[in-house]
Scaffold this motif. Sequence first.
Motif, PDB file in Angstrom:
ATOM      1  N   SER A   1      21.770 -48.659 -17.200  1.00 38.76           N
ATOM      2  CA  SER A   1      23.062 -49.158 -16.731  1.00 38.76           C
ATOM      3  C   SER A   1      23.520 -48.445 -15.462  1.00 38.76           C
ATOM      4  CB  SER A   1      24.125 -48.956 -17.817  1.00 38.76           C
ATOM      5  OG  SER A   1      23.724 -49.517 -19.049  1.00 38.76           O
ATOM      6  N   LEU A   2      23.147 -47.169 -15.325  1.00 44.55           N
ATOM      7  CA  LEU A   2      23.606 -46.347 -14.202  1.00 44.55           C
ATOM      8  C   LEU A   2      22.593 -45.252 -13.928  1.00 44.55           C
ATOM      9  CD1 LEU A   2      25.929 -45.328 -12.250  1.00 44.55           C
ATOM     10  CD2 LEU A   2      26.703 -43.923 -14.184  1.00 44.55           C
ATOM     11  N   VAL A   3      22.354 -44.983 -12.643  1.00 45.69           N
ATOM     12  CA  VAL A   3      21.533 -43.844 -12.231  1.00 45.69           C
ATOM     13  C   VAL A   3      22.427 -42.816 -11.556  1.00 45.69           C
ATOM     14  CG1 VAL A   3      19.727 -43.042 -10.667  1.00 45.69           C
ATOM     15  CG2 VAL A   3      19.390 -45.143 -11.965  1.00 45.69           C
ATOM     16  N   ILE A   4      22.333 -41.565 -12.001  1.00 42.52           N
ATOM     17  CA  ILE A   4      22.927 -40.448 -11.277  1.00 42.52           C
ATOM     18  C   ILE A   4      21.778 -39.727 -10.584  1.00 42.52           C
ATOM     19  CG2 ILE A   4      24.185 -38.272 -11.415  1.00 42.52           C
ATOM     20  CD1 ILE A   4      25.610 -39.325 -13.878  1.00 42.52           C
TER      21      ILE A   4
ATOM     22  N   ASN B   1      23.855 -50.307  -3.442  1.00 42.67           N
ATOM     23  CA  ASN B   1      24.224 -50.109  -4.852  1.00 42.67           C
ATOM     24  C   ASN B   1      24.997 -48.811  -5.073  1.00 42.67           C
ATOM     25  OD1 ASN B   1      21.868 -48.663  -4.173  1.00 42.67           O
ATOM     26  ND2 ASN B   1      21.208 -48.541  -6.299  1.00 42.67           N
ATOM     27  N   LEU B   2      25.290 -48.079  -4.000  1.00 44.70           N
ATOM     28  CA  LEU B   2      25.989 -46.803  -4.113  1.00 44.70           C
ATOM     29  C   LEU B   2      27.424 -47.018  -4.560  1.00 44.70           C
ATOM     30  CD1 LEU B   2      25.871 -43.693  -3.511  1.00 44.70           C
ATOM     31  CD2 LEU B   2      26.776 -44.263  -1.239  1.00 44.70           C
ATOM     32  N   GLN B   3      27.801 -46.333  -5.633  1.00 43.69           N
ATOM     33  CA  GLN B   3      29.154 -46.457  -6.172  1.00 43.69           C
ATOM     34  C   GLN B   3      29.988 -45.197  -6.018  1.00 43.69           C
ATOM     35  OE1 GLN B   3      29.159 -47.826 -10.243  1.00 43.69           O
ATOM     36  NE2 GLN B   3      28.879 -49.954  -9.633  1.00 43.69           N
ATOM     37  N   ALA B   4      29.366 -44.037  -5.978  1.00 40.21           N
ATOM     38  CA  ALA B   4      30.117 -42.791  -5.908  1.00 40.21           C
ATOM     39  C   ALA B   4      29.274 -41.691  -5.298  1.00 40.21           C
ATOM     40  CB  ALA B   4      30.590 -42.372  -7.304  1.00 40.21           C
TER      41      ALA B   4
ATOM     42  N   ILE C   1      24.365 -46.706  -8.592  1.00 38.69           N
ATOM     43  CA  ILE C   1      23.921 -45.325  -8.426  1.00 38.69           C
ATOM     44  C   ILE C   1      25.093 -44.439  -8.013  1.00 38.69           C
ATOM     45  CG2 ILE C   1      23.218 -45.691  -6.019  1.00 38.69           C
ATOM     46  CD1 ILE C   1      20.914 -43.750  -6.451  1.00 38.69           C
ATOM     47  N   TRP C   2      25.156 -43.259  -8.633  1.00 37.06           N
ATOM     48  CA  TRP C   2      26.053 -42.184  -8.198  1.00 37.06           C
ATOM     49  C   TRP C   2      25.159 -41.088  -7.622  1.00 37.06           C
ATOM     50  CZ3 TRP C   2      29.762 -41.083 -12.957  1.00 37.06           C
ATOM     51  CH2 TRP C   2      30.488 -42.257 -13.241  1.00 37.06           C
TER      52      TRP C   2
END
Length: 258
Positions: free
Chosen positions: A125-128, A193-196, A164-165
């Motif tokens: 769902s999310l990559v850090i 796709n960068l969110q934070a 991605i964060w």
Amino acid sequence: MTGRIHSVETMGTVDGPGMRMVVFLQGCPMRCAYCHNPDTWNEDSADAKFMTVQELWDQFERNRQFYTNGGITVTGGEALMQIDFVIELFTYFRERDVHTCLDTSGICFDPHQEVAYRKLLSVTSLVILDLKEIDPAKHLWLTGKPLEPILGFARLTADVEVPIWVRHVVVPTITDNADRHYRLGFYLGSLKNLQAVDCLPYHVMGVAKYKELGIDYRLEGIPAATKDMAAQASKTVLEGIKAYRRHWWNPIKTQQQS
């Protein structure tokens, strides 16, 4: 399938959105100078325990009421060293509508095994992404590994549109460099796709572990970074992102803004 587990944190609040169960996998190929978990490096550590997907699910279920707005995060060590296990784990959790987060350096990415990485990202769902340095030579000195696999993994997350964060640790005299922070932002601006972005201040809380393990600490004498240093780094990274994107802009959050 079983995974080599270093430890499990049942109530994590900083490794993805909401309250999360955080699974720390054993083994990491990188030797980051400021790593605060050197006890996770050795893949064959006698202290590691083996757990199945079902065992981790059972542990998650016992605290399910606390994870309503959270989920599961797999970190390390380096999670991608056990990619097959993480694929099975995330598939199981996603089938049960649980948010899955992969916290990784991306160092294990191999374009010849892209099919496996795409399969993993399809249930993520999310990559850090922990991006240590944007300068290849300095990255090699800091981590002992090349930068290119990490950038390749970042590009793949963008290709498959997984959010991605990005985290970056600000170390005085080492990574505290405005020019390279700008370059980092300029690169990140290419990831749609960068969110934070979160620039974190370096701390020295892990130094005691090195003494216990008999490992030399390469940053001995380097002071902890201040919050102001991290805030300035975030500002400079955002300037680089804006420069890349020029005529269009997607809001990017930082720890200091949220």
